[in-house]
Design a protein around this motif. Structure first.
Motif, PDB file in Angstrom:
ATOM      1  N   ILE A 109      55.070 -25.941  32.155  1.00 47.66           N
ATOM      2  CA  ILE A 109      55.749 -24.954  31.291  1.00 47.66           C
ATOM      3  C   ILE A 109      56.136 -25.567  29.961  1.00 47.66           C
ATOM      4  N   ARG A 110      55.786 -24.890  28.878  1.00 46.86           N
ATOM      5  CA  ARG A 110      56.294 -25.257  27.538  1.00 46.86           C
ATOM      6  C   ARG A 110      57.238 -24.174  27.049  1.00 46.86           C
ATOM      7  N   SER A 111      58.457 -24.579  26.768  1.00 44.34           N
ATOM      8  CA  SER A 111      59.441 -23.632  26.237  1.00 44.34           C
ATOM      9  C   SER A 111      60.418 -24.376  25.325  1.00 44.34           C
ATOM     10  N   PHE A 112      60.276 -24.202  24.026  1.00 48.10           N
ATOM     11  CA  PHE A 112      61.098 -24.913  23.037  1.00 48.10           C
ATOM     12  C   PHE A 112      62.548 -24.438  23.050  1.00 48.10           C
ATOM     13  N   ALA A 113      63.393 -25.239  22.428  1.00 50.42           N
ATOM     14  CA  ALA A 113      64.782 -24.860  22.187  1.00 50.42           C
ATOM     15  C   ALA A 113      64.826 -23.643  21.260  1.00 50.42           C
ATOM     16  N   LEU A 141      55.949 -29.288  29.810  1.00 49.11           N
ATOM     17  CA  LEU A 141      54.986 -29.468  28.710  1.00 49.11           C
ATOM     18  C   LEU A 141      55.741 -29.530  27.383  1.00 49.11           C
ATOM     19  N   GLU A 142      57.003 -29.805  27.426  1.00 41.58           N
ATOM     20  CA  GLU A 142      58.072 -29.857  26.419  1.00 41.58           C
ATOM     21  C   GLU A 142      59.025 -28.708  26.689  1.00 41.58           C
ATOM     22  N   SER A 143      60.237 -29.120  27.031  1.00 38.10           N
ATOM     23  CA  SER A 143      61.296 -28.143  27.305  1.00 38.10           C
ATOM     24  C   SER A 143      62.238 -28.103  26.108  1.00 38.10           C
ATOM     25  N   LEU A 146      63.683 -31.955  26.029  1.00 36.21           N
ATOM     26  CA  LEU A 146      62.913 -33.156  26.398  1.00 36.21           C
ATOM     27  C   LEU A 146      61.403 -32.915  26.284  1.00 36.21           C
ATOM     28  N   HIS A 147      60.665 -33.987  26.018  1.00 40.19           N
ATOM     29  CA  HIS A 147      59.195 -33.922  26.012  1.00 40.19           C
ATOM     30  C   HIS A 147      58.675 -35.185  26.710  1.00 40.19           C
ATOM     31  N   PRO A 148      58.861 -35.253  28.033  1.00 46.19           N
ATOM     32  CA  PRO A 148      58.556 -36.500  28.747  1.00 46.19           C
ATOM     33  C   PRO A 148      57.079 -36.906  28.725  1.00 46.19           C
ATOM     34  N   PRO A 175      61.878 -36.065   6.934  1.00 49.31           N
ATOM     35  CA  PRO A 175      62.108 -34.702   6.455  1.00 49.31           C
ATOM     36  C   PRO A 175      61.122 -33.685   7.029  1.00 49.31           C
ATOM     37  N   HIS A 176      61.510 -32.429   7.031  1.00 50.11           N
ATOM     38  CA  HIS A 176      60.653 -31.332   7.507  1.00 50.11           C
ATOM     39  C   HIS A 176      61.246 -30.040   6.969  1.00 50.11           C
ATOM     40  N   PRO A 177      60.400 -29.111   6.513  1.00 50.17           N
ATOM     41  CA  PRO A 177      60.959 -27.891   5.901  1.00 50.17           C
ATOM     42  C   PRO A 177      61.613 -26.931   6.893  1.00 50.17           C
ATOM     43  N   ALA A 179      63.573 -26.139  10.776  1.00 53.95           N
ATOM     44  CA  ALA A 179      64.401 -26.769  11.827  1.00 53.95           C
ATOM     45  C   ALA A 179      63.552 -26.997  13.076  1.00 53.95           C
ATOM     46  N   LEU A 180      63.576 -28.213  13.602  1.00 52.00           N
ATOM     47  CA  LEU A 180      62.805 -28.549  14.800  1.00 52.00           C
ATOM     48  C   LEU A 180      63.754 -28.993  15.915  1.00 52.00           C
ATOM     49  N   PRO A 181      63.290 -28.880  17.154  1.00 53.52           N
ATOM     50  CA  PRO A 181      64.111 -29.321  18.291  1.00 53.52           C
ATOM     51  C   PRO A 181      64.366 -30.833  18.279  1.00 53.52           C
ATOM     52  N   GLN A 182      65.305 -31.261  19.094  1.00 53.16           N
ATOM     53  CA  GLN A 182      65.579 -32.698  19.258  1.00 53.16           C
ATOM     54  C   GLN A 182      64.765 -33.297  20.419  1.00 53.16           C
ATOM     55  N   ALA A 183      63.944 -32.466  21.072  1.00 53.09           N
ATOM     56  CA  ALA A 183      63.321 -32.856  22.344  1.00 53.09           C
ATOM     57  C   ALA A 183      62.510 -34.154  22.271  1.00 53.09           C
ATOM     58  N   VAL A 184      61.651 -34.278  21.284  1.00 56.55           N
ATOM     59  CA  VAL A 184      60.790 -35.468  21.213  1.00 56.55           C
ATOM     60  C   VAL A 184      61.648 -36.717  21.032  1.00 56.55           C
ATOM     61  N   ALA A 185      62.643 -36.623  20.164  1.00 59.16           N
ATOM     62  CA  ALA A 185      63.508 -37.776  19.895  1.00 59.16           C
ATOM     63  C   ALA A 185      64.387 -38.109  21.106  1.00 59.16           C
ATOM     64  N   ALA A 235      58.230 -41.959  13.573  1.00 61.87           N
ATOM     65  CA  ALA A 235      58.872 -40.961  12.710  1.00 61.87           C
ATOM     66  C   ALA A 235      58.900 -39.609  13.411  1.00 61.87           C
ATOM     67  N   LYS A 236      59.982 -38.887  13.213  1.00 55.73           N
ATOM     68  CA  LYS A 236      60.079 -37.532  13.785  1.00 55.73           C
ATOM     69  C   LYS A 236      61.226 -36.807  13.109  1.00 55.73           C
ATOM     70  N   ASN A 237      61.008 -35.568  12.788  1.00 53.36           N
ATOM     71  CA  ASN A 237      62.126 -34.751  12.317  1.00 53.36           C
ATOM     72  C   ASN A 237      62.838 -34.131  13.515  1.00 53.36           C
ATOM     73  N   HIS A 271      53.626 -41.094  15.414  1.00 57.90           N
ATOM     74  CA  HIS A 271      54.167 -39.731  15.338  1.00 57.90           C
ATOM     75  C   HIS A 271      53.498 -38.911  16.434  1.00 57.90           C
ATOM     76  N   CYS A 272      54.245 -37.992  17.026  1.00 61.24           N
ATOM     77  CA  CYS A 272      53.698 -37.219  18.156  1.00 61.24           C
ATOM     78  C   CYS A 272      52.647 -36.198  17.724  1.00 61.24           C
ATOM     79  N   LEU A 273      52.657 -35.808  16.454  1.00 64.69           N
ATOM     80  CA  LEU A 273      51.818 -34.729  15.916  1.00 64.69           C
ATOM     81  C   LEU A 273      52.225 -33.384  16.539  1.00 64.69           C
ATOM     82  N   PRO A 274      52.096 -32.264  15.871  1.00 67.35           N
ATOM     83  CA  PRO A 274      51.537 -32.111  14.529  1.00 67.35           C
ATOM     84  C   PRO A 274      52.494 -32.664  13.469  1.00 67.35           C
ATOM     85  N   VAL A 275      51.898 -33.191  12.383  1.00 68.66           N
ATOM     86  CA  VAL A 275      52.731 -33.796  11.344  1.00 68.66           C
ATOM     87  C   VAL A 275      52.443 -33.153   9.990  1.00 68.66           C
TER      88      VAL A 275
HETATM   89  C1  AN0 Z   1      57.538 -29.428  17.880  1.00 70.81           C
HETATM   90  C2  AN0 Z   1      58.847 -30.197  18.020  1.00 70.81           C
HETATM   91  O1  AN0 Z   1      59.277 -30.815  17.057  1.00 70.81           O
HETATM   92  O2  AN0 Z   1      59.457 -30.175  19.105  1.00 70.81           O
HETATM   93  C3  AN0 Z   1      56.503 -29.946  18.861  1.00 70.81           C
HETATM   94  C4  AN0 Z   1      56.218 -31.407  18.789  1.00 70.81           C
HETATM   95  C5  AN0 Z   1      55.328 -31.888  19.854  1.00 70.81           C
HETATM   96  N1  AN0 Z   1      57.030 -29.593  16.542  1.00 70.81           N
HETATM   97  C6  AN0 Z   1      56.834 -28.575  15.726  1.00 70.81           C
HETATM   98  O3  AN0 Z   1      57.147 -27.455  16.046  1.00 70.81           O
HETATM   99  C7  AN0 Z   1      56.236 -28.864  14.394  1.00 70.81           C
END
Ligand code: AN0
Ligand code: CP
Length: 318
Positions: A109-113, A141-143, A146-148, A175-177, A179-185, A235-237, A271-275
């Motif tokens: 399951i992928r479900s962003f913040a 698949l990224e919650s 978290l993105h384990p 930087p990033h234009p 707002a992105l989740p904190q999951a990857v970091a 690097a990660k926003n 970087h995890c990409l997309p960047v």
């Molecule tokens: C997502 C994020 O920052 O969580 C997915 C990264 C794997 N990035 C974007 O939405 C750009």
């Protein structure tokens, strides 16, 4: 491994990385292990790497794969127990998880913040409700937080490229234009804490990650200072945890450039990409020999394959 939603599902990190490296050497070694098993991949958000690497991992194990974009193609799910469903939601997560469990042997399951309500995001409502109502193993698949699978691939990449036993790894905000989740970091911090590395985090004031992830880790608010002698620059926003979901435009001083990389110990760039090129990282860095971004993406297959194999093994033994 019953489910895979965080590093807490990993019994022995070194063994897991060794297993992934062995799978990378011979990706078809277990090509019939998942025969007659079906993987379901459910996406509430876009994906390139996670979607394709998970399919590749599953087919390397002989599994069949079903993919569904729930936001566009599914019914709107209700999460509340006892809800009177006379408004927007059309199907309760209880039925959805129960039904999908009958079609699939493992579910991703992928479900962003949402980045609107910190408590809801940090409670991982959707993922936890799905697990509660599913009758098969579930992996992330990224919650929301978290993105384990990403962190696992990142650790494999660091193990492959490190020149010294305990490299200095710097996780830096960039930087990033939007707002992105904190999951990857968050995940990266969690995994690096248990790995053979020295982790430093660099981020602007007001962008510290949640304390539960950074306890015991050096946090600097000066990027150049943090990058000194780094062996790996990740690097990660991420948007603010304190002023939840807020972001800062125009902090171009935090873009990773060759000049910034010059203070490191000839560090590799990750970087995890997309960047966003020339926002997060300058072309001159991501296009240089120091960049490991494609290697990281390649290792997503072997991270996913290792996780799927362990979930299948566990299910076969219970
Ligand atoms: C997502 C994020 O920052 O969580 C997915 C990264 C794997 N990035 C974007 O939405 C750009
Ligand atoms: N790194 C990563 O998870 O990429 P996707 O969002 O494209 O899956």
């Amino acid at each position: 491994m019953k489910n895979f939603t965080s590093i807490n599902d990993v019994a022995n990190l070194k063994q897991l990385v060794d297993q992934a490296l062995a799978i990378k050497q011979n990706p078809l070694a277990h090509k019939s292990y998942g025969e007659d098993k079906t993987l379901g991949l459910l996406f509430f958000n876009p994906s390139l790497r996670t979607r394709l690497s998970s399919q590749r991992a599953a087919t390397n194990l002989g599994m069949k794969v079903m993919v569904m974009n729930l936001n566009n193609d599914g019914w709107t799910l209700e999460m509340e127990d006892g809800a009177i469903m006379d408004k927007g939601s059309q199907e309760h997560i209880k039925e959805a998880a129960g039904v999908i469990s009958q079609y699939c042997d493992i579910i991703g399951i992928r479900s962003f913040a949402s980045l609107k309500n910190r408590e809801d995001d940090y409670n991982e409502t959707l993922l936890n409700k799905f697990i509660a109502h599913a009758s098969v193993p579930v992996f992330s698949l990224e919650s929301a937080t978290l993105h384990p699978l990403q962190s696992f691939a990142d650790l494999i990449t660091i193990e492959e490229h490190k020149q010294i036993a305990r490299p200095k790894v710097v996780l830096t905000w960039a930087p990033h234009p939007k707002a992105l989740p904190q999951a990857v970091a968050n995940s990266f911090a969690e995994w690096m804490k248990l790995a053979e590395v020295d982790l430093t985090i660099a981020n602007p004031v007001n962008f510290d990650l949640a304390p539960e992830f950074t306890e015991g880790i050096e946090i600097l608010h000066n990027q150049e200072e943090a990058l000194k002698n780094a062996d790996f620059v990740y690097a990660k926003n991420w948007s603010s945890y304190n002023n939840y979901g807020q972001t800062l435009a125009n902090l171009n001083d935090w873009t990773i450039t060759s000049a910034r990389m010059a203070v490191t110990n000839q560090a590799k760039f990750m970087h995890c990409l997309p960047v966003r090129r020339n926002v997060v990282v300058a072309d001159e860095v991501i296009d240089s020999a120091a960049s490991l971004v494609l290697q990281q993406a390649n290792n997503r297959t072997f991270a996913a394959q290792t996780v799927l194999l362990n979930l299948l093994k566990n299910a076969a033994n219970t």
